[in-house]
Design a protein around this motif. Structure first.
Motif, PDB file in Angstrom:
ATOM      1  N   SER A  19     -19.905   9.937  -1.223  1.00  0.00           N
ATOM      2  CA  SER A  19     -18.884  10.207  -2.311  1.00  0.00           C
ATOM      3  C   SER A  19     -17.901  10.837  -1.234  1.00  0.00           C
ATOM      4  N   PRO A  20     -18.618  11.284  -0.397  1.00  0.00           N
ATOM      5  CA  PRO A  20     -17.953  12.258   0.800  1.00  0.00           C
ATOM      6  C   PRO A  20     -15.960  11.675   1.829  1.00  0.00           C
ATOM      7  N   LEU A  21     -16.606   9.797   1.766  1.00  0.00           N
ATOM      8  CA  LEU A  21     -15.254   9.346   1.774  1.00  0.00           C
ATOM      9  C   LEU A  21     -15.256   8.700   0.820  1.00  0.00           C
ATOM     10  N   ARG A  22     -15.031   8.773  -0.458  1.00  0.00           N
ATOM     11  CA  ARG A  22     -14.623   8.327  -1.294  1.00  0.00           C
ATOM     12  C   ARG A  22     -14.064   9.588  -2.514  1.00  0.00           C
ATOM     13  N   ALA A  23     -14.495  10.724  -2.855  1.00  0.00           N
ATOM     14  CA  ALA A  23     -13.840  11.481  -3.205  1.00  0.00           C
ATOM     15  C   ALA A  23     -12.082  11.882  -3.009  1.00  0.00           C
ATOM     16  N   GLN A  24     -12.055  11.534  -2.094  1.00  0.00           N
ATOM     17  CA  GLN A  24     -10.343  11.563  -1.910  1.00  0.00           C
ATOM     18  C   GLN A  24      -9.497  10.217  -1.693  1.00  0.00           C
ATOM     19  N   ALA A  25      -8.458   9.887  -1.350  1.00  0.00           N
ATOM     20  CA  ALA A  25      -8.071   9.122  -1.466  1.00  0.00           C
ATOM     21  C   ALA A  25      -7.917   8.821   0.150  1.00  0.00           C
ATOM     22  N   PRO A  26      -7.681   7.633   0.480  1.00  0.00           N
ATOM     23  CA  PRO A  26      -7.884   7.948   1.807  1.00  0.00           C
ATOM     24  C   PRO A  26      -6.116   8.225   2.679  1.00  0.00           C
ATOM     25  N   ILE A  27      -6.392   8.286   3.964  1.00  0.00           N
ATOM     26  CA  ILE A  27      -4.943   8.572   4.642  1.00  0.00           C
ATOM     27  C   ILE A  27      -4.271   7.219   5.770  1.00  0.00           C
ATOM     28  N   ARG A  28      -3.193   7.026   4.733  1.00  0.00           N
ATOM     29  CA  ARG A  28      -2.649   5.880   4.977  1.00  0.00           C
ATOM     30  C   ARG A  28      -2.194   5.104   6.225  1.00  0.00           C
ATOM     31  N   ILE A  29      -2.419   4.650   7.103  1.00  0.00           N
ATOM     32  CA  ILE A  29      -1.751   4.279   8.220  1.00  0.00           C
ATOM     33  C   ILE A  29      -1.592   3.297   7.894  1.00  0.00           C
ATOM     34  N   GLY A  30       0.093   3.322   8.275  1.00  0.00           N
ATOM     35  CA  GLY A  30       0.729   1.583   8.227  1.00  0.00           C
ATOM     36  C   GLY A  30       1.469   1.547   9.679  1.00  0.00           C
ATOM     37  N   THR A  31       1.692  -0.366  10.002  1.00  0.00           N
ATOM     38  CA  THR A  31       1.751  -0.592  10.607  1.00  0.00           C
ATOM     39  C   THR A  31       2.859  -2.233  10.744  1.00  0.00           C
ATOM     40  N   PHE A  32       3.350  -1.937  11.400  1.00  0.00           N
ATOM     41  CA  PHE A  32       4.999  -3.234  11.570  1.00  0.00           C
ATOM     42  C   PHE A  32       4.847  -3.604  12.963  1.00  0.00           C
ATOM     43  N   ILE A  77       9.660 -11.111  15.232  1.00  0.00           N
ATOM     44  CA  ILE A  77      10.514 -10.598  15.971  1.00  0.00           C
ATOM     45  C   ILE A  77      11.800 -10.732  15.105  1.00  0.00           C
ATOM     46  N   ASP A  78      11.702 -10.593  13.690  1.00  0.00           N
ATOM     47  CA  ASP A  78      12.448 -10.581  12.705  1.00  0.00           C
ATOM     48  C   ASP A  78      13.229  -8.810  12.652  1.00  0.00           C
ATOM     49  N   THR A  79      13.864  -8.391  12.714  1.00  0.00           N
ATOM     50  CA  THR A  79      14.569  -6.831  12.669  1.00  0.00           C
ATOM     51  C   THR A  79      14.698  -6.516  11.070  1.00  0.00           C
ATOM     52  N   ARG A  80      15.237  -7.498  10.184  1.00  0.00           N
ATOM     53  CA  ARG A  80      14.916  -7.207   9.179  1.00  0.00           C
ATOM     54  C   ARG A  80      14.066  -7.248   8.548  1.00  0.00           C
ATOM     55  N   ALA A  81      13.359  -7.826   9.097  1.00  0.00           N
ATOM     56  CA  ALA A  81      11.899  -7.822   8.418  1.00  0.00           C
ATOM     57  C   ALA A  81      11.339  -6.842   8.821  1.00  0.00           C
ATOM     58  N   ALA A  82      11.350  -6.300  10.019  1.00  0.00           N
ATOM     59  CA  ALA A  82      10.723  -4.789  10.083  1.00  0.00           C
ATOM     60  C   ALA A  82      11.403  -3.704   9.249  1.00  0.00           C
ATOM     61  N   GLN A  83      12.304  -3.963   9.206  1.00  0.00           N
ATOM     62  CA  GLN A  83      13.403  -2.947   8.142  1.00  0.00           C
ATOM     63  C   GLN A  83      12.578  -3.001   6.806  1.00  0.00           C
ATOM     64  N   THR A  84      12.147  -4.346   6.351  1.00  0.00           N
ATOM     65  CA  THR A  84      11.920  -4.193   4.926  1.00  0.00           C
ATOM     66  C   THR A  84      10.355  -4.249   4.694  1.00  0.00           C
ATOM     67  N   ALA A  85       9.328  -3.986   5.849  1.00  0.00           N
ATOM     68  CA  ALA A  85       8.470  -4.146   6.086  1.00  0.00           C
ATOM     69  C   ALA A  85       7.873  -1.858   6.264  1.00  0.00           C
ATOM     70  N   VAL A  86       8.923  -2.022   6.720  1.00  0.00           N
ATOM     71  CA  VAL A  86       8.923   0.001   6.925  1.00  0.00           C
ATOM     72  C   VAL A  86       8.978   0.076   5.340  1.00  0.00           C
ATOM     73  N   ARG A  87      10.279   0.071   4.974  1.00  0.00           N
ATOM     74  CA  ARG A  87      10.178   0.272   3.069  1.00  0.00           C
ATOM     75  C   ARG A  87       9.380   0.346   2.256  1.00  0.00           C
ATOM     76  N   ARG A  88       8.655  -0.900   2.519  1.00  0.00           N
ATOM     77  CA  ARG A  88       7.355  -1.189   1.872  1.00  0.00           C
ATOM     78  C   ARG A  88       6.537   0.159   1.994  1.00  0.00           C
ATOM     79  N   LEU A  89       6.372  -0.094   3.334  1.00  0.00           N
ATOM     80  CA  LEU A  89       5.309   1.194   3.744  1.00  0.00           C
ATOM     81  C   LEU A  89       5.592   2.667   3.634  1.00  0.00           C
ATOM     82  N   ILE A  90       7.023   3.111   3.363  1.00  0.00           N
ATOM     83  CA  ILE A  90       6.648   4.355   3.526  1.00  0.00           C
ATOM     84  C   ILE A  90       7.321   4.830   1.726  1.00  0.00           C
TER      85      ILE A  90
END
Length: 381
Positions: A19-32, A77-90
Motif C-alpha cells: 500500500s505505501p506506493l498505492r495509497a496515493q495517486a502517482p506522481i505524473r511526469i509527462g514527456t513529448f 519533429i512536428d511542432t503542432r504535434a508537440a503542442q497537441t501532446a503538451v495540451r493533452r499532458l496538461i
C-alpha cells in the motif's frame, strides 16, 4: 471456510504491504519527444533514460510514498504535434511536470502553453532561446549553442589565432549559433573575415569554401552544422588542402561523424559533452562518477551505451527528482521554486546552479574541447 478466511487474510496483508506506493495517486511526469522519424537519434535515448530512472526510483520506494508514472507522446519533429501532446499532458493527463522537447522548434512551440498553464517544464533541446529571456515555468538541462561557440572561440584565442572564417548551415541551429559567434567574437579578440552560409543537409559547399580559401588572413575555419554535411565539409577541407585548423560544432560530436569523415577528421577540434570523454576524464572530475553510474545503468538495461541526448534527459529527471524531494510536494508553484533554487546538483554536463536569472545553470565548462586523434576523441583543455 477456515482455508478461505486464511486466503482472504493473506490477500489483505499482501495488499497492505504494497500500500505505501498505492495509497496515493502517482506522481505524473509527462514527456513529448522525437522518438521516431528524423529526430529519433534525439528522442529515443532520452525516452530510454527517463524510463530507466522512473523504474529505478519506483524500485527504491518511489518519492513521497508515491510511484512515478511516465506519460509519453512521440511527436516526431512536428511542432503542432508537440503542442497537441503538451495540451493533452496538461488537460487530460494532469501531469505534475513535463520533460521533453527534443528539438528547439518543439520546445519553443509549447512555451506559450506551458507559461499559461503553470506546469514546470524542463526542456532537452539545446537553443539558448528556450531560456533566454528567462521564462517563469521553463528550464532546460542541455548546454546551449552560445556556450559551444564561446568554447570554440576560447580555444582559438588560446592558440593565438586572431581571425577566422565562419561557415554555417541555413537551418535554425546553424543560424542561431552563427549569430552567437558573431556576437562573441569581437569581445573575445577574434575577427570574422569571412562569413559563408550553405543550405542545410547539402553537399554543395565547395563554392563557399573556395571563397573562404581566397580570403587572406584566415587563421581557422569554424563550421556550424550537423549530420552528414559536417563529415562532407571535413573531407572537402582536406581535399582543398586548407592549411589552417578546422573546428566543428558540438552537434558533430558523435560516432557517425568519425565513421563518415574517416581519416579526414584527424586534427579536427570541437566542443563535446563530458560523456563523450568518459574514459579520459580526470579522476577528480566531479562529473566522472555521475557519468560512469549512468553509463553502467543504461548499458545494463538497454545493452548499448548512452548518447549525449540521453544524458540531457538524465540531468533533467535528476533535477526534477531532487526538487520533488526537497519541496516534499508536487504543488506546481512549490516545485517551480525548488527547481529554480537548484544549486550544486552534479549532472553529466556539470554542476547545475539554477537561479531566477539563469534557468539553465551551466557555464562553458559544461563542454570540453576535444581533438580527433587516431579516430578517437582526446581532450585538449
Amino acid at each position: 471456510m477456515r482455508l478461505l478466511r486464511l486466503l482472504i487474510l493473506a490477500g489483505w496483508l499482501a495488499a497492505l504491504a504494497a500500500s505505501p506506493l498505492r495509497a496515493q495517486a502517482p506522481i505524473r511526469i509527462g514527456t513529448f519527444l522525437s522518438v521516431t522519424g528524423a529526430g529519433a537519434f534525439l528522442g529515443a535515448p532520452a525516452l530510454a533514460t527517463l524510463k530507466l530512472y522512473v523504474d529505478l526510483t519506483n524500485a527504491q520506494g518511489g518519492l513521497l510514498g508515491r510511484r512515478l508514472s511516465l506519460i509519453q507522446y512521440d511527436v516526431g519533429i512536428d511542432t503542432r504535434a508537440a503542442q497537441t501532446a503538451v495540451r493533452r499532458l496538461i488537460d487530460k493527463d494532469k501531469v505534475d511536470a513535463i520533460i521533453g522537447g527534443s528539438t528547439t522548434g518543439a520546445a519553443m512551440a509549447v512555451i506559450p502553453i506551458i507559461e499559461q498553464s503553470g506546469v514546470p517544464f524542463l526542456a532537452l533541446a539545446g537553443s539558448a532561446s528556450i531560456t533566454s529571456p528567462v521564462r517563469k515555468w521553463v528550464f532546460k538541462s542541455s548546454p546551449t549553442e552560445r556556450l559551444a561557440c564561446a568554447k570554440i572561440l576560447a580555444d582559438i584565442v588560446k592558440r593565438d589565432i586572431k581571425s577566422i572564417a565562419l561557415l554555417s548551415g541555413d537551418d535554425g541551429f546553424g543560424t542561431a549559433m552563427a549569430g552567437h559567434c558573431r556576437q562573441l567574437a569581437g569581445p573575445m579578440g577574434v575577427t570574422i573575415i569571412a562569413d559563408e552560409v550553405y543550405r542545410s543537409r547539402t553537399r554543395r559547399v565547395s563554392r563557399q569554401m573556395q571563397r573562404i580559401q581566397k580570403k587572406a588572413g584566415v587563421g581557422a575555419l569554424v563550421n556550424i552544422g550537423f549530420g552528414g554535411t559536417t563529415a562532407y565539409i571535413t573531407q572537402q577541407f582536406r581535399r582543398m588542402k586548407f592549411q589552417v585548423p578546422l573546428y566543428q560544432s558540438h552537434a558533430a560530436a558523435n560516432q557517425d561523424f568519425l565513421d563518415l569523415a574517416g581519416p579526414a577528421a584527424e586534427g579536427v577540434r570541437m566542443p563535446v559533452a563530458p560523456l563523450v570523454l568518459l574514459d579520459r576524464l580526470a579522476p577528480g572530475d566531479p562529473v566522472r562518477p555521475v557519468i560512469a553510474a549512468y553509463n553502467k545503468l543504461y548499458r545494463g538495461r538497454w545493452e548499448v551505451s548512452p548518447s549525449v541526448y540521453g544524458a540531457h534527459a538524465h540531468d533533467a529527471i535528476q533535477i526534477l527528482i531532487a526538487a520533488i524531494r526537497k519541496a516534499r510536494s508536487t504543488n506546481k508553484a512549490a516545485l517551480r521554486r525548488t527547481i529554480e533554487g537548484t544549486k550544486g546538483l552534479v549532472g553529466t554536463s556539470g554542476i547545475f546552479k539554477i537561479n531566477a536569472d539563469d534557468h539553465l545553470g551551466l557555464d562553458v565548462t559544461s563542454l570540453r574541447m576535444a581533438e580527433v586523434r587516431s579516430g578517437a576523441w582526446e581532450p585538449v583543455d
